[in-house]
Design a protein around this motif. Sequence first.
Motif, mmCIF file in Angstrom:
data_model
loop_
_atom_site.group_PDB
_atom_site.id
_atom_site.type_symbol
_atom_site.label_atom_id
_atom_site.label_comp_id
_atom_site.label_asym_id
_atom_site.label_seq_id
_atom_site.Cartn_x
_atom_site.Cartn_y
_atom_site.Cartn_z
ATOM 1 N N GLY A 205 0.803 -1.218 0.000
ATOM 2 C CA GLY A 205 0.000 0.000 0.000
ATOM 3 C C GLY A 205 0.835 1.267 0.000
ATOM 4 N N ALA A 206 1.704 1.422 0.990
ATOM 5 C CA ALA A 206 2.416 2.689 1.162
ATOM 6 C C ALA A 206 3.518 2.888 0.125
ATOM 7 N N ASN A 207 4.365 1.879 -0.060
ATOM 8 C CA ASN A 207 5.503 2.046 -0.961
ATOM 9 C C ASN A 207 5.062 2.144 -2.414
ATOM 10 N N HIS A 208 4.140 1.283 -2.802
ATOM 11 C CA HIS A 208 3.693 1.307 -4.191
ATOM 12 C C HIS A 208 2.801 2.515 -4.471
ATOM 13 N N LEU A 209 2.114 2.998 -3.431
ATOM 14 C CA LEU A 209 1.350 4.235 -3.607
ATOM 15 C C LEU A 209 2.283 5.395 -3.927
ATOM 16 N N ALA A 210 3.399 5.468 -3.201
ATOM 17 C CA ALA A 210 4.359 6.544 -3.456
ATOM 18 C C ALA A 210 4.916 6.451 -4.875
ATOM 19 N N THR A 211 5.197 5.225 -5.326
ATOM 20 C CA THR A 211 5.688 5.036 -6.696
ATOM 21 C C THR A 211 4.637 5.457 -7.715
ATOM 22 N N LEU A 212 3.404 5.064 -7.467
ATOM 23 C CA LEU A 212 2.313 5.404 -8.379
ATOM 24 C C LEU A 212 2.128 6.913 -8.489
ATOM 25 N N VAL A 213 2.146 7.594 -7.353
ATOM 26 C CA VAL A 213 1.975 9.045 -7.367
ATOM 27 C C VAL A 213 3.144 9.714 -8.094
ATOM 28 N N ALA A 214 4.364 9.244 -7.826
ATOM 29 C CA ALA A 214 5.535 9.823 -8.496
ATOM 30 C C ALA A 214 5.454 9.633 -10.010
ATOM 31 N N ASP A 215 4.966 8.476 -10.443
ATOM 32 C CA ASP A 215 4.798 8.242 -11.878
ATOM 33 C C ASP A 215 3.767 9.193 -12.473
ATOM 34 N N CYS A 216 2.674 9.408 -11.764
ATOM 35 C CA CYS A 216 1.641 10.336 -12.241
ATOM 36 C C CYS A 216 2.191 11.751 -12.382
ATOM 37 N N VAL A 217 2.929 12.186 -11.370
ATOM 38 C CA VAL A 217 3.531 13.520 -11.407
ATOM 39 C C VAL A 217 4.474 13.648 -12.592
ATOM 40 N N GLU A 218 5.296 12.627 -12.791
ATOM 41 C CA GLU A 218 6.269 12.657 -13.883
ATOM 42 C C GLU A 218 5.578 12.704 -15.246
ATOM 43 N N LEU A 219 4.535 11.908 -15.427
ATOM 44 C CA LEU A 219 3.797 11.907 -16.698
ATOM 45 C C LEU A 219 3.200 13.276 -16.993
ATOM 46 N N LEU A 220 2.580 13.861 -15.990
ATOM 47 C CA LEU A 220 1.951 15.170 -16.200
ATOM 48 C C LEU A 220 2.990 16.244 -16.493
ATOM 49 N N ARG A 221 4.074 16.227 -15.738
ATOM 50 C CA ARG A 221 5.099 17.250 -15.939
ATOM 51 C C ARG A 221 5.716 17.140 -17.329
ATOM 52 N N HIS A 222 5.977 15.936 -17.781
ATOM 53 C CA HIS A 222 6.581 15.751 -19.105
ATOM 54 C C HIS A 222 5.618 16.075 -20.238
ATOM 55 N N ASN A 223 4.339 16.183 -19.901
ATOM 56 C CA ASN A 223 3.351 16.574 -20.908
ATOM 57 C C ASN A 223 2.959 18.042 -20.787
ATOM 58 N N GLY A 224 3.790 18.796 -20.086
ATOM 59 C CA GLY A 224 3.612 20.242 -20.059
ATOM 60 C C GLY A 224 2.688 20.774 -18.994
ATOM 61 N N VAL A 225 2.256 19.926 -18.055
ATOM 62 C CA VAL A 225 1.375 20.396 -16.986
ATOM 63 C C VAL A 225 2.223 21.036 -15.896
ATOM 64 N N ARG A 226 1.931 22.267 -15.593
ATOM 65 C CA ARG A 226 2.662 22.978 -14.551
ATOM 66 C C ARG A 226 2.098 22.625 -13.180
ATOM 67 N N ASP A 227 2.989 22.464 -12.214
ATOM 68 C CA ASP A 227 2.619 22.165 -10.831
ATOM 69 C C ASP A 227 1.670 20.958 -10.749
ATOM 70 N N PRO A 228 2.110 19.799 -11.248
ATOM 71 C CA PRO A 228 1.223 18.623 -11.230
ATOM 72 C C PRO A 228 0.836 18.176 -9.825
ATOM 73 N N GLU A 229 1.705 18.432 -8.837
ATOM 74 C CA GLU A 229 1.366 18.038 -7.466
ATOM 75 C C GLU A 229 0.101 18.745 -6.992
ATOM 76 N N ARG A 230 -0.003 20.024 -7.345
ATOM 77 C CA ARG A 230 -1.197 20.778 -6.944
ATOM 78 C C ARG A 230 -2.435 20.241 -7.654
ATOM 79 N N LEU A 231 -2.275 19.840 -8.887
ATOM 80 C CA LEU A 231 -3.389 19.276 -9.642
ATOM 81 C C LEU A 231 -3.856 17.959 -9.026
ATOM 82 N N LEU A 232 -2.896 17.124 -8.620
ATOM 83 C CA LEU A 232 -3.221 15.781 -8.147
ATOM 84 C C LEU A 232 -3.693 15.734 -6.697
#
Length: 298
Positions: free
Chosen positions: A186-213
Amino acid sequence: MTRPARLAVGVVSAGRVGSVLGAALARAGHSVVAASGVSDASVRRAERLLPGVPLLPPDEVVGAADLVLLALPDDVLGPMVAGLANAGAFRAGQIVVHTCGAHGIDVLRPAVEVGALPLALHPVMTFTGAPEDLQRLDSCSVGVTAEDGDEAAWNVGEALTVEMGAEPVRIPEAARPLYHASLAHGANHLATLVADCVELLRHNGVRDPERLLAPLLSAALDNALRHGDRALTGPVARGDVGTVRTHLRVLGERVPKLRAAYLALARRTAARASLAGLLGSDAAREIADLLDNGREGT
C-alpha cells in the motif's frame, strides 16, 4: 495496562525511526542514556532529537540500557542481534525491542536465550527523522508482537506504545510477513504510483502537477478507506473499453515502461469492480479481453 517503570533506553541506531522513537520515550519520562550512529546524518539527527545523548558503539549502548531499541533495516537486524549476543552485550531482565515490520520476535532469540524480554514494535508510519515526526507518531498505530501466551509481555509492548503517543495493534508472530507485505504494497507502491503520475503530467507540459493531483488523490484515498470497493471509479470500473484502449495505446507509444504497471493495476481494478457489482458481466469480459489478450483493435 501498567505503566513501565522509568527505563534507561539505548537506541541502536539513531536513524529516522530510532531517533524519533527515542525522543518519544524521553518525552514519556524515560531516560535515553546512549545511542549509536556514525553517519553525518545520524549525528545531526541525534543532536536535534536526542540532545546530550552520547553516541557510543552498539555493544556499549546495549550494555548501558534497560530498554534496548534496535531501529535497524530488516536485513541488518538478525546479524546485529547475533553479533551483540556473541559479544555478551545482552543481559537477563532487559527489554529488547526492534522496529522492523518484516520480523516478529524470533529474530531476537539470541537475546532471549540470556533472559531478555523480546518485543517487536513497528510504527505504521513513514518518518523523515525531523522533529515534526513526533506529532506524526501521535496519530499512528504500532504493530506489537510479543511471545504467544505471554500476556505480561504483550502488556509491556502496548504500554510502551501508548506512552509514545501511538495506538497499539496486536500482530501475532505468524502474521508478521503478510502484515508487512500488505503495508509495503500500500504505502511504498502508492508513493511510486503518485511519483509516476507527477512525472507523466510534468513531461506533458502540466505545470505544478502536485497541486493538480493533491485534491483528487486525497479524495480517492479517503473514499477508498471509508467505502472500500464501492469507491472505485474511472474507465475500468465503468467498463469504458474504448477509453482503456486509448490509455494502453498512448502509454505503449510514449511511456512503454509504465504500460505494464497500468495493465496490472487495471486487472486488479476490474476484478474488484466485478466482485463489488460495479462492473457488469459483459463489460467485465470486454475489459478482460482487452487487458489479457491485447485486442486493442476490437
